[in-house]
Design a protein around this motif. Structure first.
Motif, PDB file in Angstrom:
ATOM      1  N   TYR A   1      31.256   1.456 -26.795  1.00 12.99           N
ATOM      2  CA  TYR A   1      30.224   1.168 -25.797  1.00 12.99           C
ATOM      3  C   TYR A   1      30.761   1.416 -24.392  1.00 12.99           C
ATOM      4  O   TYR A   1      30.157   2.137 -23.592  1.00 12.99           O
TER       5      TYR A   1
ATOM      6  N   ASP B   1      24.648  -3.890 -20.038  1.00 11.46           N
ATOM      7  CA  ASP B   1      24.123  -5.016 -20.823  1.00 11.46           C
ATOM      8  C   ASP B   1      25.220  -5.923 -21.391  1.00 11.46           C
ATOM      9  O   ASP B   1      24.964  -7.088 -21.666  1.00 11.46           O
ATOM     10  N   GLY B   2      26.436  -5.409 -21.520  1.00  9.19           N
ATOM     11  CA  GLY B   2      27.551  -6.213 -22.043  1.00  9.19           C
ATOM     12  C   GLY B   2      27.883  -7.435 -21.190  1.00  9.19           C
ATOM     13  O   GLY B   2      28.632  -8.312 -21.619  1.00  9.19           O
TER      14      GLY B   2
ATOM     15  N   TYR C   1      32.465  -6.298 -21.721  1.00 10.19           N
ATOM     16  CA  TYR C   1      31.780  -7.499 -22.185  1.00 10.19           C
ATOM     17  C   TYR C   1      32.152  -8.679 -21.297  1.00 10.19           C
ATOM     18  O   TYR C   1      33.194  -8.685 -20.648  1.00 10.19           O
TER      19      TYR C   1
ATOM     20  N   HIS D   1      18.206  -5.238 -20.907  1.00  5.38           N
ATOM     21  CA  HIS D   1      17.035  -4.958 -21.737  1.00  5.38           C
ATOM     22  C   HIS D   1      15.845  -5.832 -21.378  1.00  5.38           C
ATOM     23  O   HIS D   1      14.717  -5.560 -21.764  1.00  5.38           O
TER      24      HIS D   1
ATOM     25  N   PHE E   1      27.053 -13.347 -28.014  1.00  2.46           N
ATOM     26  CA  PHE E   1      26.259 -12.209 -28.516  1.00  2.46           C
ATOM     27  C   PHE E   1      25.673 -12.548 -29.897  1.00  2.46           C
ATOM     28  O   PHE E   1      24.488 -12.412 -30.149  1.00  2.46           O
TER      29      PHE E   1
ATOM     30  N   VAL F   1      25.742  -6.417 -32.668  1.00  2.10           N
ATOM     31  CA  VAL F   1      25.486  -6.256 -31.236  1.00  2.10           C
ATOM     32  C   VAL F   1      26.420  -5.187 -30.671  1.00  2.10           C
ATOM     33  O   VAL F   1      25.984  -4.147 -30.176  1.00  2.10           O
TER      34      VAL F   1
ATOM     35  N   LEU G   1      20.025 -10.801 -25.620  1.00  3.65           N
ATOM     36  CA  LEU G   1      20.418 -10.703 -27.038  1.00  3.65           C
ATOM     37  C   LEU G   1      19.445 -11.462 -27.916  1.00  3.65           C
ATOM     38  O   LEU G   1      19.065 -11.003 -28.994  1.00  3.65           O
TER      39      LEU G   1
ATOM     40  N   SER H   1      20.856  -4.330 -30.709  1.00  4.21           N
ATOM     41  CA  SER H   1      21.346  -4.126 -29.349  1.00  4.21           C
ATOM     42  C   SER H   1      22.534  -3.189 -29.162  1.00  4.21           C
ATOM     43  O   SER H   1      23.059  -3.082 -28.064  1.00  4.21           O
ATOM     44  N   SER H   2      22.986  -2.506 -30.231  1.00  6.73           N
ATOM     45  CA  SER H   2      24.077  -1.548 -30.055  1.00  6.73           C
ATOM     46  C   SER H   2      23.526  -0.304 -29.374  1.00  6.73           C
ATOM     47  O   SER H   2      22.606   0.324 -29.881  1.00  6.73           O
ATOM     48  N   THR H   3      24.115   0.061 -28.251  1.00  6.27           N
ATOM     49  CA  THR H   3      23.524   1.133 -27.446  1.00  6.27           C
ATOM     50  C   THR H   3      24.283   2.459 -27.496  1.00  6.27           C
ATOM     51  O   THR H   3      23.821   3.455 -26.956  1.00  6.27           O
TER      52      THR H   3
ATOM     53  N   ASP I   1      25.641  -9.545 -20.347  1.00  4.75           N
ATOM     54  CA  ASP I   1      24.549 -10.500 -20.557  1.00  4.75           C
ATOM     55  C   ASP I   1      24.977 -11.718 -21.374  1.00  4.75           C
ATOM     56  O   ASP I   1      24.911 -11.711 -22.602  1.00  4.75           O
TER      57      ASP I   1
END
Ligand code: PHE
Length: 401
Positions: free
Chosen positions: A179, A255-256, A231, A278, A46, A106, A306, A129-131, A258
């Motif tokens: 998350y 997305d974790g 993750y 994303h 990340f 992230v 990322l 990228s923190s959602t 990725d």
């Protein structure tokens, strides 16, 4: 001087600045930007990918003469993917480097640990990228260039229910991650509203390596699929153990997942799974493909989401800086002159102006989509669903906000 500099690549720019310095006329100027992230640890890809994206954007900016002839210098701190370390990294950057802005983190939990420090000190932060929704709720100096999890969870649930026809899903979430718990909740809300059933929900803590007890419980409830909003390191292990326990259905995630490491850890177990993200590396959009070409030339690998978000976060920041620097007084306040930093008062005004300029970001053509910062300092963008295959992640569908 400024016109001349804008034609010179980054190297010549610093060489020139040094000459000026040794000649005793002026000291070199620079604009200091902080960055904190997981350069090591269980989420190392990340931080590394994000750093690669930010470095690329910064190199491009400085090659074009920086901000009005002044180069941006990044100061980067590793937080090992740990929230306590994230707070420490940011206080270090704040006191040592006095940055005008900070990029990171992230993982939402790490962003949440550091954002209050930046807010209190009036330093703009952009998370690539923190959602989790709480991140930008920390205050008016905290921004992000990605969508948020109420949307990502909805997108995942719609994909599961409507596109895949799944009706009965088990969930395994990480209780140490804001998350993960948030995404589990948002997925559940939409999936059940659509008519689906959550067969069961189990929990683990980041860093666990044995998930068999939770998986045995979940699999006994006969779910069509397992939603694992975690993750990549944990998800890879979970997928393997679920297959060992005989689970045959698909895994779904967010997305974790990725990371190129996901398929190294999960191997065959994770193939044919799906996650919301994303960006898709096989998106034919010329903005995306142009970025991939540049990135591959520099790093000899394909960028993940990322990297793309890191690149976009830096680009948004630099565009805002260029706006602020149109006022010569502000341009002066943004920059440090070697060891002599701008005055504290000037710096404060520059950071506030930068905050306002970031807030006005609209229709910025990012690699990860068009970025418009809304009133809550978030970006509304489409999500993509990708399938994990042996040839890499394949685009499946795009879901509009
Ligand atoms: N969205 C994740 C979080 O908030 C971080 C993440 C983003 C991970 C993009 C991978 C890719 O924690």
């Amino acid at each position: 001087m400024r016109t001349l500099l804008s034609f010179l690549p980054a190297l010549s720019l610093s060489a020139l600045a040094l000459t000026a310095c040794s000649g005793g006329e002026t000291l070199p100027k620079e604009i200091v930007v902080g960055e904190y992230g997981s350069l090591t640890g269980a989420e190392a890809t990340f931080g590394m990918s994000t750093k690669n994206g930010i470095d690329l954007a910064t190199e491009e900016l400085n090659a074009k003469g920086g901000i009005g002839g002044v180069p941006v210098r990044l100061v980067v701190e590793d937080d090992q993917g740990k929230p306590e370390e994230a707070a420490t990294a940011v206080s270090k950057i704040l006191s040592r480097d006095r940055p005008v802005a900070v990029l990171g983190e992230v993982a939402s939990t790490n962003s949440l640990a550091a954002a209050p420090l930046l807010q209190t000190n009036g330093v703009p932060m952009i998370s690539p990228s923190s959602t989790n929704p709480k991140v930008t709720e920390q205050g008016d100096f905290i921004f992000r260039v990605c969508f948020i999890d109420p949307f990502q969870g909805t997108a995942g649930a719609k994909f599961a229910y409507t596109t895949k026809g799944l009706r009965n899903v088990g969930i395994l979430k990480d209780v140490k991650s804001d998350y993960s718990t948030g995404l589990a909740q948002y997925f559940t809300e939409t999936f059940t509203k659509l008519g689906g059933v959550i067969a069961g929900e189990e929990a683990y803590s980041k860093g666990d390596v044995d998930f068999k007890a939770q998986l045995t419980g979940l699999i006994a409830k006969n779910p069509d699929a397992l939603f694992i909003p975690g993750y990549y390191t944990d998800v890879g292990l979970i997928a393997r153990q679920a297959r060992e326990l005989g689970f045959k259905g698909p895994f779904l995630g967010g997305d974790g997942w990725d990371s190129a490491e996901l398929t190294k850890i999960g191997a065959d177990a994770i193939m044919g799974s799906f996650f919301t993200n994303h960006y898709a590396v096989d998106d034919p959009n010329p903005v995306v493909q142009g970025f991939i070409t540049k990135y591959e030339a520099k790093y000899h690998e394909k960028p993940d989401g990322l990297a793309a978000l890191g690149y976009d976060s830096a680009q948004v920041l630099y565009a805002a800086m260029a706006e602020v620097a149109k006022d010569p007084k502000m341009a002066e306040a943004l920059a440090d002159r070697s060891a002599i930093p701008a005055t504290e008062e000037g710096r404060k005004a520059a950071r506030a102006a930068l905050r306002d300029a970031i807030a006005k970001t609209a229709g910025f053509a990012g690699v990860t989509g068009n970025i418009t910062i809304d009133a809550a300092r978030n970006a509304q963008k489409p999500a993509v669903v990708v399938e994990v295959t042996a040839e890499g992640n394949k685009f499946v569908e795009s879901i509009a906000p």
